[in-house]
Design a protein around this motif. Structure first.
Motif, PDB file in Angstrom:
ATOM      1  N   LEU A   1      -2.322  69.764 -40.334  1.00 58.31           N
ATOM      2  CA  LEU A   1      -1.200  70.727 -39.732  1.00 58.31           C
ATOM      3  C   LEU A   1      -2.016  70.967 -38.418  1.00 58.31           C
ATOM      4  O   LEU A   1      -0.903  71.838 -38.003  1.00 58.31           O
ATOM      5  CB  LEU A   1      -0.706  71.526 -41.093  1.00 58.31           C
TER       6      LEU A   1
ATOM      7  N   MET B   1       7.882  71.032 -32.354  1.00 56.70           N
ATOM      8  CA  MET B   1       8.978  72.014 -33.527  1.00 56.70           C
ATOM      9  C   MET B   1       9.638  72.942 -32.856  1.00 56.70           C
ATOM     10  O   MET B   1      10.316  73.833 -32.873  1.00 56.70           O
ATOM     11  CB  MET B   1       7.842  72.683 -34.714  1.00 56.70           C
TER      12      MET B   1
ATOM     13  N   GLN C   1      12.053  71.393 -30.485  1.00 60.05           N
ATOM     14  CA  GLN C   1      12.982  70.912 -31.082  1.00 60.05           C
ATOM     15  C   GLN C   1      13.621  72.148 -31.699  1.00 60.05           C
ATOM     16  O   GLN C   1      15.288  71.910 -31.584  1.00 60.05           O
ATOM     17  CB  GLN C   1      12.255  70.317 -32.610  1.00 60.05           C
TER      18      GLN C   1
ATOM     19  N   ASP D   1       8.399  63.835 -32.801  1.00 60.35           N
ATOM     20  CA  ASP D   1       9.442  63.719 -32.625  1.00 60.35           C
ATOM     21  C   ASP D   1       9.863  66.006 -32.001  1.00 60.35           C
ATOM     22  O   ASP D   1      10.000  66.161 -32.524  1.00 60.35           O
ATOM     23  CB  ASP D   1      10.869  63.856 -33.913  1.00 60.35           C
TER      24      ASP D   1
ATOM     25  N   PRO E   1       0.360  78.922 -40.579  1.00 65.31           N
ATOM     26  CA  PRO E   1       0.028  78.239 -41.258  1.00 65.31           C
ATOM     27  C   PRO E   1       1.740  79.145 -41.857  1.00 65.31           C
ATOM     28  O   PRO E   1       2.232  78.134 -43.131  1.00 65.31           O
ATOM     29  CB  PRO E   1      -0.956  79.155 -42.403  1.00 65.31           C
ATOM     30  N   SER E   2       2.137  80.254 -40.761  1.00 64.18           N
ATOM     31  CA  SER E   2       3.403  80.667 -41.653  1.00 64.18           C
ATOM     32  C   SER E   2       3.704  81.952 -40.692  1.00 64.18           C
ATOM     33  O   SER E   2       2.829  82.146 -39.699  1.00 64.18           O
ATOM     34  CB  SER E   2       3.346  81.900 -43.000  1.00 64.18           C
ATOM     35  N   GLN E   3       4.950  82.321 -40.657  1.00 59.71           N
ATOM     36  CA  GLN E   3       5.490  82.436 -39.341  1.00 59.71           C
ATOM     37  C   GLN E   3       6.477  83.819 -39.986  1.00 59.71           C
ATOM     38  O   GLN E   3       7.218  83.501 -41.037  1.00 59.71           O
ATOM     39  CB  GLN E   3       6.617  81.973 -38.795  1.00 59.71           C
TER      40      GLN E   3
ATOM     41  N   LEU F   1       9.829  86.463 -40.529  1.00 57.98           N
ATOM     42  CA  LEU F   1      11.281  86.545 -40.496  1.00 57.98           C
ATOM     43  C   LEU F   1      11.579  86.662 -39.398  1.00 57.98           C
ATOM     44  O   LEU F   1      12.743  86.532 -38.571  1.00 57.98           O
ATOM     45  CB  LEU F   1      12.161  86.649 -41.761  1.00 57.98           C
TER      46      LEU F   1
ATOM     47  N   THR G   1      12.399  74.975 -38.300  1.00 56.01           N
ATOM     48  CA  THR G   1      12.457  73.847 -37.576  1.00 56.01           C
ATOM     49  C   THR G   1      11.069  72.495 -38.228  1.00 56.01           C
ATOM     50  O   THR G   1      11.057  72.620 -38.806  1.00 56.01           O
ATOM     51  CB  THR G   1      11.830  74.347 -36.669  1.00 56.01           C
ATOM     52  N   TRP G   2      11.809  71.098 -37.304  1.00 58.03           N
ATOM     53  CA  TRP G   2      10.474  70.402 -37.700  1.00 58.03           C
ATOM     54  C   TRP G   2      10.180  69.229 -37.132  1.00 58.03           C
ATOM     55  O   TRP G   2      10.762  69.397 -35.858  1.00 58.03           O
ATOM     56  CB  TRP G   2      11.214  69.148 -38.914  1.00 58.03           C
ATOM     57  N   THR G   3       9.297  68.520 -37.040  1.00 54.66           N
ATOM     58  CA  THR G   3       9.017  66.689 -36.087  1.00 54.66           C
ATOM     59  C   THR G   3       8.271  66.135 -37.164  1.00 54.66           C
ATOM     60  O   THR G   3       7.978  66.666 -38.636  1.00 54.66           O
ATOM     61  CB  THR G   3       7.755  67.634 -35.714  1.00 54.66           C
TER      62      THR G   3
ATOM     63  N   TYR H   1       4.065  61.295 -41.194  1.00 60.74           N
ATOM     64  CA  TYR H   1       4.710  62.528 -42.241  1.00 60.74           C
ATOM     65  C   TYR H   1       5.555  63.545 -41.339  1.00 60.74           C
ATOM     66  O   TYR H   1       5.426  63.626 -39.964  1.00 60.74           O
ATOM     67  CB  TYR H   1       3.679  62.747 -43.255  1.00 60.74           C
TER      68      TYR H   1
ATOM     69  N   VAL I   1       6.289  66.991 -40.777  1.00 59.56           N
ATOM     70  CA  VAL I   1       5.655  68.403 -40.639  1.00 59.56           C
ATOM     71  C   VAL I   1       7.232  69.317 -40.759  1.00 59.56           C
ATOM     72  O   VAL I   1       7.742  69.221 -39.387  1.00 59.56           O
ATOM     73  CB  VAL I   1       4.827  68.818 -39.707  1.00 59.56           C
ATOM     74  N   GLY I   2       7.031  70.979 -41.365  1.00 55.33           N
ATOM     75  CA  GLY I   2       8.535  71.538 -41.032  1.00 55.33           C
ATOM     76  C   GLY I   2       7.987  73.212 -41.253  1.00 55.33           C
ATOM     77  O   GLY I   2       7.478  73.473 -42.140  1.00 55.33           O
ATOM     78  N   TYR I   3       8.554  73.916 -41.220  1.00 57.80           N
ATOM     79  CA  TYR I   3       9.360  75.753 -40.856  1.00 57.80           C
ATOM     80  C   TYR I   3       9.949  75.964 -42.004  1.00 57.80           C
ATOM     81  O   TYR I   3      11.183  75.633 -42.112  1.00 57.80           O
ATOM     82  CB  TYR I   3       8.702  76.353 -40.375  1.00 57.80           C
TER      83      TYR I   3
ATOM     84  N   ARG J   1       8.947  82.256 -43.144  1.00 60.97           N
ATOM     85  CA  ARG J   1       8.434  80.843 -42.695  1.00 60.97           C
ATOM     86  C   ARG J   1       7.457  80.367 -42.609  1.00 60.97           C
ATOM     87  O   ARG J   1       6.093  80.868 -42.163  1.00 60.97           O
ATOM     88  CB  ARG J   1       8.676  80.752 -42.011  1.00 60.97           C
ATOM     89  N   VAL J   2       7.044  79.245 -43.920  1.00 62.16           N
ATOM     90  CA  VAL J   2       6.016  78.364 -44.188  1.00 62.16           C
ATOM     91  C   VAL J   2       5.798  77.188 -43.946  1.00 62.16           C
ATOM     92  O   VAL J   2       7.228  76.569 -43.976  1.00 62.16           O
ATOM     93  CB  VAL J   2       5.541  78.288 -45.741  1.00 62.16           C
ATOM     94  N   GLU J   3       4.856  76.979 -43.339  1.00 61.40           N
ATOM     95  CA  GLU J   3       4.427  75.518 -42.541  1.00 61.40           C
ATOM     96  C   GLU J   3       3.967  74.496 -44.045  1.00 61.40           C
ATOM     97  O   GLU J   3       2.895  74.572 -44.338  1.00 61.40           O
ATOM     98  CB  GLU J   3       3.549  75.362 -41.457  1.00 61.40           C
ATOM     99  N   GLY J   4       4.697  73.094 -43.318  1.00 57.11           N
ATOM    100  CA  GLY J   4       3.772  72.790 -44.531  1.00 57.11           C
ATOM    101  C   GLY J   4       4.743  71.342 -44.250  1.00 57.11           C
ATOM    102  O   GLY J   4       5.231  70.756 -43.374  1.00 57.11           O
ATOM    103  N   ARG J   5       4.040  69.836 -44.728  1.00 56.85           N
ATOM    104  CA  ARG J   5       4.249  69.001 -44.793  1.00 56.85           C
ATOM    105  C   ARG J   5       5.666  68.108 -45.848  1.00 56.85           C
ATOM    106  O   ARG J   5       6.373  69.216 -46.841  1.00 56.85           O
ATOM    107  CB  ARG J   5       3.111  67.388 -45.327  1.00 56.85           C
TER     108      ARG J   5
ATOM    109  N   SER K   1      -1.514  69.446 -53.452  1.00 57.24           N
ATOM    110  CA  SER K   1      -1.276  70.151 -52.692  1.00 57.24           C
ATOM    111  C   SER K   1       0.397  70.876 -52.425  1.00 57.24           C
ATOM    112  O   SER K   1       0.831  70.256 -53.747  1.00 57.24           O
ATOM    113  CB  SER K   1      -1.117  69.349 -50.922  1.00 57.24           C
ATOM    114  N   PHE K   2       0.806  71.229 -51.543  1.00 54.09           N
ATOM    115  CA  PHE K   2       2.380  71.290 -51.940  1.00 54.09           C
ATOM    116  C   PHE K   2       3.503  70.940 -50.228  1.00 54.09           C
ATOM    117  O   PHE K   2       2.559  70.661 -49.811  1.00 54.09           O
ATOM    118  CB  PHE K   2       2.636  73.283 -51.821  1.00 54.09           C
TER     119      PHE K   2
END
Ligand SMILES: [Zn+2]
Lengths: 380, 141
Positions: free
Chosen positions: A130, A139, A142, A191, A244-246, A248, B61-63, B85, B87-89, B97-101, B134-135
């Motif tokens: 990440l 992102m 996007q 992307d 790692p987080s954002q 709301l 959002t994602w990529t 892979y 990735v998104g929030y 909003r959590v970022e993860g695979r 992992s998550f």
């Protein structure tokens, strides 16, 4: 006390296997001294930065041991901007009359790899893939395209313009124009961003000589005045790289804050600016930064870019030297490259990439991890 | 027997009947942080309490990550076996909003606003045989 830029020097960007980053820094510094018509021993202080090419203050080994205070600056993509702010304040305070700002770098090929723990994030974040600036920019654009109706065609047009401008700039790295289709159809990286929509780490150096404004004409017939130099970090709620987080709840990013502060400091507005250099680590960033810096409303970029407004002959020329897309990003030098380009533009010395109409005011903006932004406004 | 170990302590409940991501919530201003932190980024208060985050949310959002990252990336892949892979929030209601695979890597099957579950699965195997958990975010079936 106002501050003037009276000397500029650049080492061409790209790849120079025969010179270390430090040597490129010395090369740019000698050109800046020559441009101001002075010697290294005339410099009273220096601020400088490099991320991957050693300590900037080692430049004294190349330029001469004169005993001056040389302060190393490390602030990611805003390293050059931070050096400039420091020099600006050192002269404004009356402590010094003349000094230098230097930025250089030399990075390995491929995307930057960042260490999570240096930013207070757990190792798991990097281990699971990440910790990538490219993902963040992908992102962000996007989401932005989804919310504001920007097309992938417009992303390709930003890169197309960058390579056209790069082809007119002898110091740029990528000097071959590319068609919109070739850009859009190149390898997808993250992307919606393809290979030719991203800048790459590169090499290069820029140095500037600054002095108190009332001394400027001793050194040059074409002084350029630094009317504003600002730096802001992120506030709670803004969407930033390596998060790692954002939250709301959403807040404006550091770019919006740095731009606002700079316009206020300079006493001018976005409409007064004749030429602008905006952080374009990828094509989407330039689009979003146009609005975040106040040069248009969110979503207006689609029509503006299609109409050619951001081209050298357009109403708001953006990244006239090819930006990061055509120059690559030697982090320590990148922000100062923008200032170098604006000084050329205001002096009327930009040659094939000169904007027409005798520009009076020029703007630079950088953005970097973990959510910082630096802005300058220059006036002829 | 294979041991299953979480990729980081305190990131999510493990082992647990229904594992969940772990946040901290500020008692002063109510803002949640992930991963759990000692203080609140919104108001600087240190009066925070741990909290389990909801297991379902919407994709903000994602990529797709299409090239293999350099170190500190650590999977069992090689450049030859690397698979792109997602990735998104994920926006978790009432939380953050959590970022993860993502478990999905086909852009045609991803769109902003879609519902996804937080799932926990093996990410890599260590030399000693331990499975590292992992998550991930998985489209709701
Ligand atoms: Zn709080």
């Amino acid at each position: 006390m106002d501050v003037a830029i009276v000397g500029i020097g650049i080492h061409p960007f790209g790849r120079t296997p025969s010179r270390s980053g430090l040597q490129q820094g010395a090369y740019a510094s000698r050109l800046a001294l020559q441009d101001a018509g002075i010697e290294w021993r005339d410099i009273e202080f220096a601020f400088g930065g490099s991320v991957s090419a050693g300590s900037a203050d080692a430049l004294v080994n190349e330029l001469g041991l004169t005993g001056i205070p040389f302060i190393n600056v490390a602030n990611g993509c805003a390293t050059g901007g931070s050096s400039l702010i420091s020099a600006f304040n050192a002269i404004k305070s009356g402590q010094y009359d003349i000094g230098m700002v230097a930025g250089f770098d030399k990075h390995d090929r491929g995307a930057f790899n960042a260490d999570p723990e240096a930013l207070g994030i757990g190792q798991w974040y990097g281990e699971t893939g990440l910790m990538m600036t490219t993902q963040f920019f992908a992102m962000k654009i996007q989401k932005y395209m989804h919310d504001h109706g920007i097309s992938t065609d417009t992303l390709a047009r930003v890169s197309e313009k960058a390579f056209i401008n790069g082809s007119k700039n002898p110091n740029a790295w990528r000097r071959e124009p590319l068609g919109v289709e070739e850009i859009a159809d190149s390898m997808m990286v993250n992307d919606p961003l393809t290979k030719f929509m991203f800048c790459s780490p590169s090499e290069g150096a820029v140095s500037l000589v600054l002095c108190r404004a009332d001394h400027a004409t001793r050194y040059t017939d074409t002084p350029v005045y630094l009317k504003a130099a600002t730096l802001k970090s992120r506030r709670f709620g803004s969407f930033e790289v390596f998060a790692p987080s954002q939250a709301l709840e959403q807040a404006d990013g550091p770019t919006v804050d740095a731009a606002r502060a700079a316009f206020e400091m300079a006493g001018v507005g976005p409409r007064d600016i004749d030429v602008l250099q905006l952080q374009d680590t990828e094509a989407g960033a330039e689009i979003m930064h146009m609005a975040e810096n106040g040069f248009c409303e969110h979503g207006e970029q689609e029509a503006l870019i299609r109409a050619g407004a951001t081209h050298i002959g357009g109403a708001m020329p953006v990244n006239t030297d090819g930006g990061c897309l055509a120059n690559g990003e030697p982090i320590g030098a990148s922000g100062l490259r923008q200032v170098y380009e604006n000084v050329l533009q205001l002096r009327g010395q930009a040659g094939g990439h000169q904007v027409p109409g005798d520009p009076q005011l020029a703007y630079t903006h950088v953005y970097g991890a973990p959510g910082i932004s630096a802005v300058t406004i220059l006036q002829k | 027997m294979t041991r299953q170990v979480p990729i980081a302590e305190g990131l999510f409940t493990w082992p647990a009947a229904r594992p969940a991501l772990l946040a901290s919530r500020c008692k002063k201003c109510g803002v949640a942080s992930f991963p759990a932190a000692q203080s609140c980024m919104a108001c600087s208060s240190q009066d925070v309490a741990p909290e389990e985050l909801p297991g379902r949310g919407t994709l903000w959002t994602w990529t797709i990550q299409r090239f293999m990252p350099k170190t500190p990336y650590r999977s069992n892949e090689t450049p030859e076996t690397f698979k792109p892979y997602g990735v998104g929030y994920l926006e978790l209601p009432g939380g953050v909003r959590v970022e993860g695979r993502l478990t999905e890597n086909d852009p045609a099957k991803l769109h902003i606003g879609m519902e996804m579950d937080v799932v926990f699965a093996p990410y890599r195997t260590e030399d000693n045989g331990d499975e590292v958990i992992s998550f991930f975010f998985q489209p709701v079936a």
